[in-house]
Design a protein around this motif. Sequence first.
Motif, mmCIF file in Angstrom:
data_model
loop_
_atom_site.group_PDB
_atom_site.id
_atom_site.type_symbol
_atom_site.label_atom_id
_atom_site.label_comp_id
_atom_site.label_asym_id
_atom_site.label_seq_id
_atom_site.Cartn_x
_atom_site.Cartn_y
_atom_site.Cartn_z
ATOM 1 N N GLN A 11 -10.172 -2.471 -4.709
ATOM 2 C CA GLN A 11 -11.389 -1.883 -4.169
ATOM 3 C C GLN A 11 -12.172 -2.943 -3.412
ATOM 4 N N ALA A 12 -12.618 -2.621 -2.197
ATOM 5 C CA ALA A 12 -13.458 -3.516 -1.406
ATOM 6 C C ALA A 12 -14.516 -2.667 -0.724
ATOM 7 N N GLY A 13 -15.746 -2.728 -1.236
ATOM 8 C CA GLY A 13 -16.794 -1.866 -0.686
ATOM 9 C C GLY A 13 -16.480 -0.412 -0.947
ATOM 10 N N SER A 14 -16.524 0.411 0.093
ATOM 11 C CA SER A 14 -16.245 1.839 -0.056
ATOM 12 C C SER A 14 -14.781 2.169 0.180
ATOM 13 N N LYS A 15 -13.962 1.160 0.429
ATOM 14 C CA LYS A 15 -12.549 1.395 0.721
ATOM 15 C C LYS A 15 -11.666 0.972 -0.444
ATOM 16 N N SER A 16 -10.580 1.697 -0.627
ATOM 17 C CA SER A 16 -9.545 1.333 -1.588
ATOM 18 C C SER A 16 -8.276 1.007 -0.807
ATOM 19 N N PHE A 17 -7.666 -0.125 -1.158
ATOM 20 C CA PHE A 17 -6.461 -0.575 -0.481
ATOM 21 C C PHE A 17 -5.293 -0.536 -1.471
ATOM 22 N N ILE A 18 -4.202 0.091 -1.072
ATOM 23 C CA ILE A 18 -3.012 0.148 -1.906
ATOM 24 C C ILE A 18 -1.939 -0.722 -1.261
ATOM 25 N N TYR A 19 -1.518 -1.759 -1.991
ATOM 26 C CA TYR A 19 -0.507 -2.689 -1.498
ATOM 27 C C TYR A 19 0.813 -2.427 -2.206
ATOM 28 N N LYS A 20 1.885 -2.693 -1.506
ATOM 29 C CA LYS A 20 3.222 -2.453 -2.040
ATOM 30 C C LYS A 20 4.029 -3.743 -1.982
ATOM 31 N N THR A 21 4.702 -4.056 -3.086
ATOM 32 C CA THR A 21 5.599 -5.206 -3.106
ATOM 33 C C THR A 21 6.766 -4.878 -4.021
ATOM 34 N N THR A 22 7.807 -5.687 -3.985
ATOM 35 C CA THR A 22 8.994 -5.472 -4.797
ATOM 36 C C THR A 22 9.376 -6.770 -5.498
ATOM 37 N N LEU A 23 10.265 -6.671 -6.451
ATOM 38 C CA LEU A 23 10.741 -7.851 -7.158
ATOM 39 C C LEU A 23 11.420 -8.816 -6.200
ATOM 40 N N THR A 24 12.110 -8.288 -5.192
ATOM 41 C CA THR A 24 12.780 -9.136 -4.201
ATOM 42 C C THR A 24 11.760 -9.958 -3.417
ATOM 43 N N HIS A 43 -10.501 5.707 2.579
ATOM 44 C CA HIS A 43 -11.871 5.503 3.047
ATOM 45 C C HIS A 43 -12.830 6.350 2.235
ATOM 46 N N GLY A 44 -13.870 5.702 1.684
ATOM 47 C CA GLY A 44 -14.828 6.422 0.859
ATOM 48 C C GLY A 44 -15.559 7.498 1.617
ATOM 49 N N ASP A 45 -15.883 7.247 2.884
ATOM 50 C CA ASP A 45 -16.653 8.233 3.634
ATOM 51 C C ASP A 45 -15.853 9.490 3.916
ATOM 52 N N ARG A 46 -14.526 9.436 3.698
ATOM 53 C CA ARG A 46 -13.710 10.640 3.893
ATOM 54 C C ARG A 46 -14.017 11.679 2.836
ATOM 55 N N VAL A 320 9.385 -14.287 -12.975
ATOM 56 C CA VAL A 320 9.137 -14.749 -11.611
ATOM 57 C C VAL A 320 7.643 -14.630 -11.337
ATOM 58 N N CYS A 321 7.128 -15.499 -10.481
ATOM 59 C CA CYS A 321 5.703 -15.477 -10.164
ATOM 60 C C CYS A 321 5.534 -15.773 -8.682
ATOM 61 N N ALA A 322 4.584 -15.104 -8.051
ATOM 62 C CA ALA A 322 4.342 -15.327 -6.631
ATOM 63 C C ALA A 322 2.865 -15.161 -6.325
ATOM 64 N N LYS A 323 2.424 -15.834 -5.275
ATOM 65 C CA LYS A 323 1.042 -15.733 -4.796
ATOM 66 C C LYS A 323 1.072 -15.082 -3.427
ATOM 67 N N ARG A 324 0.269 -14.036 -3.257
ATOM 68 C CA ARG A 324 0.254 -13.313 -1.998
ATOM 69 C C ARG A 324 -1.175 -13.251 -1.449
ATOM 70 N N SER A 325 -1.323 -13.594 -0.180
ATOM 71 C CA SER A 325 -2.621 -13.499 0.481
ATOM 72 C C SER A 325 -2.846 -12.075 0.971
ATOM 73 N N ILE A 326 -4.137 -11.729 1.143
ATOM 74 C CA ILE A 326 -4.521 -10.393 1.610
ATOM 75 C C ILE A 326 -5.432 -10.545 2.807
ATOM 76 N N HIS A 327 -5.169 -9.736 3.845
ATOM 77 C CA HIS A 327 -6.033 -9.716 5.024
ATOM 78 C C HIS A 327 -7.283 -8.913 4.720
ATOM 79 N N GLN A 328 -8.235 -9.489 3.982
ATOM 80 C CA GLN A 328 -9.460 -8.788 3.647
ATOM 81 C C GLN A 328 -10.500 -9.829 3.272
ATOM 82 N N GLU A 329 -11.542 -9.984 4.098
ATOM 83 C CA GLU A 329 -12.551 -11.002 3.847
ATOM 84 C C GLU A 329 -13.516 -10.596 2.743
ATOM 85 N N GLU A 330 -13.795 -9.304 2.641
ATOM 86 C CA GLU A 330 -14.712 -8.836 1.608
ATOM 87 C C GLU A 330 -14.069 -9.005 0.243
#
Length: 338
Positions: A11-24, A43-46, A320-330
Amino acid sequence: MDNEILFITCQAGSKSFIYKTTLTDLSPKIKTTPPLKPHYIVHGDRYGDDDGERHFFRSGSKLYVVSSFQKDGIHELNLDTRFQNFDHLARWPVSASYVDPFVMVIQVGSATLALTETLQVYRRTHLVHPIGSTSWVRCRTDQSQVLDRKVKLSGYVAVGDDSFIVCDTVTCSCLKFDLRAKQWHVVMPWAPWGKYLQMDMHRNGLLNGRCVFIDGFIYTCTRNGLAAYELLREDHCVYLGISIFLPFSWETQNDWEVERMCLDYAGKDVNSGAILFWVVQGLQIRYRPPKNQLYITAVKFEIKKTHDKSMEPVRINRVVCAKRSIHQEEAIEVMGRD
Protein backbone atom coordinates in the motif's frame (compact mmCIF):
# COMPACT_ATOMS: atom_id res chain seq x y z
CA MET A 1 7.63 -25.96 -3.33
CA ASP A 2 3.94 -26.10 -4.18
CA ASN A 3 3.62 -22.32 -4.46
CA GLU A 4 6.65 -21.11 -6.43
CA ILE A 5 4.85 -17.95 -7.58
CA LEU A 6 4.61 -15.19 -5.00
CA PHE A 7 2.26 -12.19 -5.18
CA ILE A 8 3.09 -9.34 -2.78
CA THR A 9 0.60 -6.56 -2.02
CA CYS A 10 1.91 -3.15 -0.93
CA GLN A 11 0.00 0.00 0.00
CA ALA A 12 1.29 3.48 -0.92
CA GLY A 13 -1.13 6.32 -0.29
CA SER A 14 -4.45 5.54 -1.97
CA LYS A 15 -2.91 2.97 -4.32
CA SER A 16 -2.27 -0.73 -3.84
CA PHE A 17 0.53 -2.35 -5.81
CA ILE A 18 0.64 -6.09 -6.47
CA TYR A 19 4.09 -7.44 -7.36
CA LYS A 20 4.84 -10.85 -8.78
CA THR A 21 8.01 -12.89 -8.39
CA THR A 22 9.02 -16.55 -8.56
CA LEU A 23 11.52 -18.83 -6.87
CA THR A 24 13.64 -18.71 -10.03
CA ASP A 25 13.84 -14.91 -9.80
CA LEU A 26 15.40 -15.26 -6.34
CA SER A 27 18.26 -17.47 -7.53
CA PRO A 28 21.63 -16.30 -6.15
CA LYS A 29 23.08 -17.01 -9.60
CA ILE A 30 21.27 -13.92 -10.89
CA LYS A 31 23.76 -11.12 -10.15
CA THR A 32 21.85 -8.13 -11.50
CA THR A 33 18.08 -7.84 -11.29
CA PRO A 34 15.91 -4.95 -12.47
CA PRO A 35 13.49 -3.30 -10.01
CA LEU A 36 10.17 -5.02 -9.57
CA LYS A 37 7.35 -3.55 -11.63
CA PRO A 38 3.69 -3.81 -10.55
CA HIS A 39 1.72 -6.74 -11.89
CA TYR A 40 -1.44 -4.85 -10.88
CA ILE A 41 -2.19 -1.35 -9.60
CA VAL A 42 -5.42 -0.78 -7.66
CA HIS A 43 -6.38 2.91 -7.59
CA GLY A 44 -8.33 4.03 -4.53
CA ASP A 45 -10.26 6.69 -6.40
CA ARG A 46 -11.70 3.96 -8.63
CA TYR A 47 -13.80 2.82 -5.67
CA GLY A 48 -14.22 6.12 -3.85
CA ASP A 49 -12.15 4.88 -0.91
CA ASP A 50 -9.04 7.05 -1.20
CA ASP A 51 -8.51 7.09 2.56
CA GLY A 52 -9.74 3.58 3.25
CA GLU A 53 -7.83 0.40 3.86
CA ARG A 54 -8.35 -2.49 1.46
CA HIS A 55 -8.21 -6.20 2.23
CA PHE A 56 -6.92 -8.80 -0.22
CA PHE A 57 -7.45 -12.53 -0.40
CA ARG A 58 -6.71 -15.06 -3.10
CA SER A 59 -8.64 -17.96 -4.56
CA GLY A 60 -7.00 -19.86 -7.42
CA SER A 61 -5.80 -17.41 -10.07
CA LYS A 62 -8.07 -14.64 -8.79
CA LEU A 63 -7.20 -11.94 -6.27
CA TYR A 64 -10.14 -10.28 -4.53
CA VAL A 65 -10.17 -6.75 -3.12
CA VAL A 66 -12.51 -5.58 -0.36
CA SER A 67 -12.79 -1.98 0.82
CA SER A 68 -12.99 -1.46 4.60
CA PHE A 69 -15.11 1.69 4.61
CA GLN A 70 -17.23 1.81 1.47
CA LYS A 71 -18.44 -1.81 1.68
CA ASP A 72 -19.01 -1.76 -2.05
CA GLY A 73 -18.68 -5.46 -2.66
CA ILE A 74 -15.73 -7.52 -3.87
CA HIS A 75 -13.55 -6.65 -6.83
CA GLU A 76 -11.88 -9.38 -8.81
CA LEU A 77 -8.43 -9.29 -10.39
CA ASN A 78 -7.25 -12.01 -12.73
CA LEU A 79 -3.63 -12.72 -11.83
CA ASP A 80 -3.01 -14.47 -15.15
CA THR A 81 -3.42 -11.22 -17.08
CA ARG A 82 -1.32 -8.06 -17.18
CA PHE A 83 -2.03 -5.47 -14.53
CA GLN A 84 -3.67 -3.03 -17.01
CA ASN A 85 -6.55 -5.47 -17.49
CA PHE A 86 -8.86 -4.86 -14.55
CA ASP A 87 -12.07 -6.82 -14.18
CA HIS A 88 -14.27 -6.06 -11.17
CA LEU A 89 -17.55 -7.48 -9.97
CA ALA A 90 -20.74 -5.46 -9.82
CA ARG A 91 -20.76 -3.19 -6.75
CA TRP A 92 -23.44 -4.08 -4.24
CA PRO A 93 -23.30 -2.27 -0.88
CA VAL A 94 -24.42 -3.93 2.33
CA SER A 95 -27.33 -2.63 4.35
CA ALA A 96 -27.24 1.09 5.10
CA SER A 97 -27.58 0.28 8.81
CA TYR A 98 -24.11 -1.21 8.77
CA VAL A 99 -21.52 1.27 10.01
CA ASP A 100 -18.46 -0.55 11.37
CA PRO A 101 -15.52 -0.99 9.00
CA PHE A 102 -14.10 -4.41 8.25
CA VAL A 103 -10.86 -5.09 10.12
CA MET A 104 -10.22 -8.43 8.41
CA VAL A 105 -11.32 -10.52 5.45
CA ILE A 106 -10.44 -14.22 5.49
CA GLN A 107 -11.06 -17.38 3.48
CA VAL A 108 -12.23 -20.24 5.74
CA GLY A 109 -12.78 -23.37 3.68
CA SER A 110 -15.16 -22.38 0.91
CA ALA A 111 -16.52 -19.39 2.86
CA THR A 112 -15.33 -15.79 2.62
CA LEU A 113 -15.80 -14.02 5.94
CA ALA A 114 -15.29 -10.44 7.11
CA LEU A 115 -14.96 -9.21 10.69
CA THR A 116 -15.62 -5.89 12.43
CA GLU A 117 -13.95 -4.63 15.61
CA THR A 118 -17.13 -5.49 17.54
CA LEU A 119 -16.77 -9.14 16.47
CA GLN A 120 -19.64 -9.02 13.99
CA VAL A 121 -19.09 -11.64 11.30
CA TYR A 122 -20.25 -11.14 7.70
CA ARG A 123 -20.32 -13.81 5.01
CA ARG A 124 -19.94 -13.24 1.29
CA THR A 125 -22.96 -14.42 -0.66
CA HIS A 126 -23.69 -14.73 -4.37
CA LEU A 127 -26.79 -12.99 -5.69
CA VAL A 128 -29.09 -14.46 -8.32
CA HIS A 129 -29.61 -11.08 -10.01
CA PRO A 130 -27.49 -9.75 -11.54
CA ILE A 131 -25.58 -12.94 -12.25
CA GLY A 132 -22.07 -12.83 -10.80
CA SER A 133 -22.75 -10.10 -8.24
CA THR A 134 -22.07 -10.50 -4.52
CA SER A 135 -23.07 -8.98 -1.20
CA TRP A 136 -22.33 -9.35 2.52
CA VAL A 137 -24.80 -10.96 4.93
CA ARG A 138 -24.35 -10.74 8.67
CA CYS A 139 -24.09 -14.08 10.52
CA ARG A 140 -26.26 -14.40 13.60
CA THR A 141 -23.61 -15.43 16.10
CA ASP A 142 -23.58 -16.52 19.72
CA GLN A 143 -21.38 -13.96 21.52
CA SER A 144 -22.23 -15.07 25.06
CA GLN A 145 -18.54 -15.56 25.90
CA VAL A 146 -17.42 -12.24 24.41
CA LEU A 147 -20.23 -9.82 25.36
CA ASP A 148 -19.52 -6.13 24.66
CA ARG A 149 -16.11 -7.09 23.35
CA LYS A 150 -14.09 -5.09 20.85
CA VAL A 151 -10.81 -6.14 19.31
CA LYS A 152 -7.80 -4.28 18.05
CA LEU A 153 -6.59 -6.90 15.65
CA SER A 154 -2.93 -7.90 15.73
CA GLY A 155 -3.16 -11.19 13.84
CA TYR A 156 -5.51 -13.84 12.50
CA VAL A 157 -5.47 -17.35 11.05
CA ALA A 158 -7.87 -19.86 9.50
CA VAL A 159 -7.72 -23.17 11.38
CA GLY A 160 -9.24 -25.83 9.15
CA ASP A 161 -12.34 -25.43 7.03
CA ASP A 162 -14.73 -24.32 9.75
CA SER A 163 -13.07 -21.86 12.13
CA PHE A 164 -10.65 -18.96 12.50
CA ILE A 165 -8.74 -17.34 15.36
CA VAL A 166 -8.08 -13.64 15.94
CA CYS A 167 -5.63 -12.07 18.37
CA ASP A 168 -6.48 -8.88 20.29
CA THR A 169 -3.63 -6.42 20.89
CA VAL A 170 -5.29 -4.66 23.85
CA THR A 171 -6.09 -7.72 25.97
CA CYS A 172 -3.33 -9.93 24.52
CA SER A 173 -5.83 -12.75 24.10
CA CYS A 174 -7.07 -14.98 21.30
CA LEU A 175 -10.66 -15.67 20.25
CA LYS A 176 -11.89 -18.52 18.06
CA PHE A 177 -14.97 -18.38 15.84
CA ASP A 178 -16.71 -21.65 14.93
CA LEU A 179 -18.38 -21.19 11.55
CA ARG A 180 -20.67 -24.22 11.89
CA ALA A 181 -21.92 -23.41 15.39
CA LYS A 182 -21.64 -19.65 14.70
CA GLN A 183 -20.16 -19.21 18.15
CA TRP A 184 -17.20 -17.38 19.71
CA HIS A 185 -14.86 -19.01 22.24
CA VAL A 186 -11.90 -17.73 24.25
CA VAL A 187 -8.65 -19.54 23.44
CA MET A 188 -6.76 -20.22 26.67
CA PRO A 189 -2.97 -20.55 27.03
CA TRP A 190 -1.77 -24.04 27.90
CA ALA A 191 0.39 -24.24 31.02
CA PRO A 192 3.57 -26.33 30.54
CA TRP A 193 2.77 -28.62 33.48
CA GLY A 194 -0.60 -29.62 32.09
CA LYS A 195 -2.82 -27.28 34.09
CA TYR A 196 -4.95 -24.62 32.46
CA LEU A 197 -3.83 -21.31 33.91
CA GLN A 198 -4.86 -17.85 32.80
CA MET A 199 -1.43 -16.60 31.77
CA ASP A 200 -0.73 -13.22 30.27
CA MET A 201 -0.23 -13.68 26.53
CA HIS A 202 2.54 -11.09 26.72
CA ARG A 203 4.77 -13.90 27.94
CA ASN A 204 4.20 -15.83 24.76
CA GLY A 205 3.90 -12.92 22.35
CA LEU A 206 1.09 -12.29 19.89
CA LEU A 207 -0.13 -13.50 16.55
CA ASN A 208 0.99 -10.93 13.99
CA GLY A 209 -0.68 -10.29 10.63
CA ARG A 210 -2.04 -13.13 8.58
CA CYS A 211 -0.70 -16.33 10.11
CA VAL A 212 -0.52 -19.88 8.74
CA PHE A 213 -1.96 -23.08 10.30
CA ILE A 214 -0.12 -26.25 9.28
CA ASP A 215 -0.11 -29.71 10.90
CA GLY A 216 -1.59 -28.52 14.18
CA PHE A 217 0.66 -25.46 14.62
CA ILE A 218 0.03 -21.75 14.05
CA TYR A 219 3.02 -19.98 12.50
CA THR A 220 3.46 -16.22 12.84
CA CYS A 221 6.05 -13.53 12.28
CA THR A 222 7.96 -12.22 15.26
CA ARG A 223 10.98 -9.95 15.66
CA ASN A 224 14.04 -11.44 13.93
CA GLY A 225 12.34 -14.77 13.30
CA LEU A 226 9.16 -16.80 13.33
CA ALA A 227 7.15 -18.34 16.15
CA ALA A 228 4.98 -21.45 16.28
CA TYR A 229 2.09 -22.25 18.66
CA GLU A 230 0.52 -25.68 18.91
CA LEU A 231 -3.27 -25.64 18.87
CA LEU A 232 -4.54 -28.08 21.50
CA ARG A 233 -8.08 -29.36 22.04
CA GLU A 234 -9.40 -31.01 25.20
CA ASP A 235 -12.87 -31.29 26.79
CA HIS A 236 -14.40 -29.27 23.94
CA CYS A 237 -12.02 -26.37 24.69
CA VAL A 238 -9.18 -24.93 22.64
CA TYR A 239 -5.77 -24.03 24.05
CA LEU A 240 -2.69 -22.34 22.64
CA GLY A 241 0.66 -23.98 23.36
CA ILE A 242 3.81 -22.26 24.58
CA SER A 243 5.59 -20.26 21.90
CA ILE A 244 8.38 -21.98 19.99
CA PHE A 245 10.72 -19.21 18.81
CA LEU A 246 12.79 -19.93 15.70
CA PRO A 247 15.24 -17.06 15.09
CA PHE A 248 16.78 -16.13 11.76
CA SER A 249 20.40 -17.10 12.42
CA TRP A 250 21.49 -15.45 9.17
CA GLU A 251 20.21 -11.98 10.20
CA THR A 252 23.24 -9.71 10.44
CA GLN A 253 22.68 -6.10 9.38
CA ASN A 254 18.93 -5.46 9.08
CA ASP A 255 16.53 -6.19 11.93
CA TRP A 256 13.42 -8.08 10.90
CA GLU A 257 10.65 -5.86 12.27
CA VAL A 258 7.41 -7.71 12.79
CA GLU A 259 5.33 -4.70 11.69
CA ARG A 260 6.94 -4.90 8.24
CA MET A 261 6.95 -8.68 7.86
CA CYS A 262 4.55 -11.00 6.05
CA LEU A 263 4.34 -14.78 5.99
CA ASP A 264 2.88 -17.30 3.55
CA TYR A 265 2.87 -21.07 3.13
CA ALA A 266 4.86 -22.34 0.16
CA GLY A 267 4.57 -26.13 0.43
CA LYS A 268 6.43 -29.15 1.78
CA ASP A 269 9.67 -30.86 0.91
CA VAL A 270 8.60 -34.14 -0.70
CA ASN A 271 11.59 -36.01 0.72
CA SER A 272 11.95 -34.77 4.32
CA GLY A 273 8.45 -33.42 4.96
CA ALA A 274 9.95 -30.07 5.99
CA ILE A 275 7.56 -27.10 5.77
CA LEU A 276 8.44 -24.26 3.40
CA PHE A 277 7.40 -20.62 3.85
CA TRP A 278 7.82 -17.28 2.15
CA VAL A 279 8.88 -14.40 4.42
CA VAL A 280 8.73 -10.83 3.09
CA GLN A 281 9.89 -7.60 4.69
CA GLY A 282 9.53 -4.13 3.22
CA LEU A 283 12.02 -1.34 3.96
CA GLN A 284 12.45 2.23 2.79
CA ILE A 285 16.06 3.27 2.26
CA ARG A 286 16.49 7.00 2.97
CA TYR A 287 18.25 8.03 -0.22
CA ARG A 288 17.37 11.12 -2.24
CA PRO A 289 14.86 10.30 -3.53
CA PRO A 290 13.83 7.57 -1.03
CA LYS A 291 14.06 4.01 -2.26
CA ASN A 292 11.79 1.09 -1.34
CA GLN A 293 13.11 -2.45 -1.13
CA LEU A 294 11.63 -5.88 -0.47
CA TYR A 295 13.59 -8.61 1.26
CA ILE A 296 12.14 -11.93 0.06
CA THR A 297 13.26 -15.11 1.77
CA ALA A 298 12.22 -18.72 1.35
CA VAL A 299 12.72 -20.63 4.61
CA LYS A 300 12.42 -24.28 5.59
CA PHE A 301 11.23 -25.68 8.93
CA GLU A 302 12.65 -29.03 9.99
CA ILE A 303 10.04 -30.90 12.02
CA LYS A 304 9.84 -33.91 14.34
CA LYS A 305 7.01 -36.06 15.63
CA THR A 306 6.21 -35.60 19.31
CA HIS A 307 4.80 -38.14 21.76
CA ASP A 308 1.26 -37.20 20.70
CA LYS A 309 2.26 -37.51 16.99
CA SER A 310 2.05 -33.77 16.29
CA MET A 311 4.59 -32.30 13.88
CA GLU A 312 6.66 -29.91 16.01
CA PRO A 313 9.08 -27.46 14.31
CA VAL A 314 12.62 -27.74 15.69
CA ARG A 315 14.85 -25.74 13.35
CA ILE A 316 14.63 -23.12 10.62
CA ASN A 317 16.96 -22.83 7.64
CA ARG A 318 17.19 -20.33 4.82
CA VAL A 319 16.59 -21.77 1.36
CA VAL A 320 17.16 -18.63 -0.69
CA CYS A 321 17.06 -14.89 -0.06
CA ALA A 322 16.93 -11.91 -2.40
CA LYS A 323 16.60 -8.13 -2.23
CA ARG A 324 14.38 -6.42 -4.77
CA SER A 325 14.04 -2.69 -5.40
CA ILE A 326 10.67 -1.08 -6.17
CA HIS A 327 9.98 1.87 -8.46
CA GLN A 328 7.99 3.80 -5.85
CA GLU A 329 9.26 6.87 -3.98
CA GLU A 330 6.35 7.07 -1.56
CA ALA A 331 6.77 4.92 1.55
CA ILE A 332 5.09 1.54 1.17
CA GLU A 333 3.45 -0.78 3.63
CA VAL A 334 3.63 -4.49 2.91
CA MET A 335 0.05 -5.67 3.35
CA GLY A 336 0.15 -9.29 2.34
CA ARG A 337 1.31 -12.06 0.13
CA ASP A 338 -0.53 -14.88 -1.59
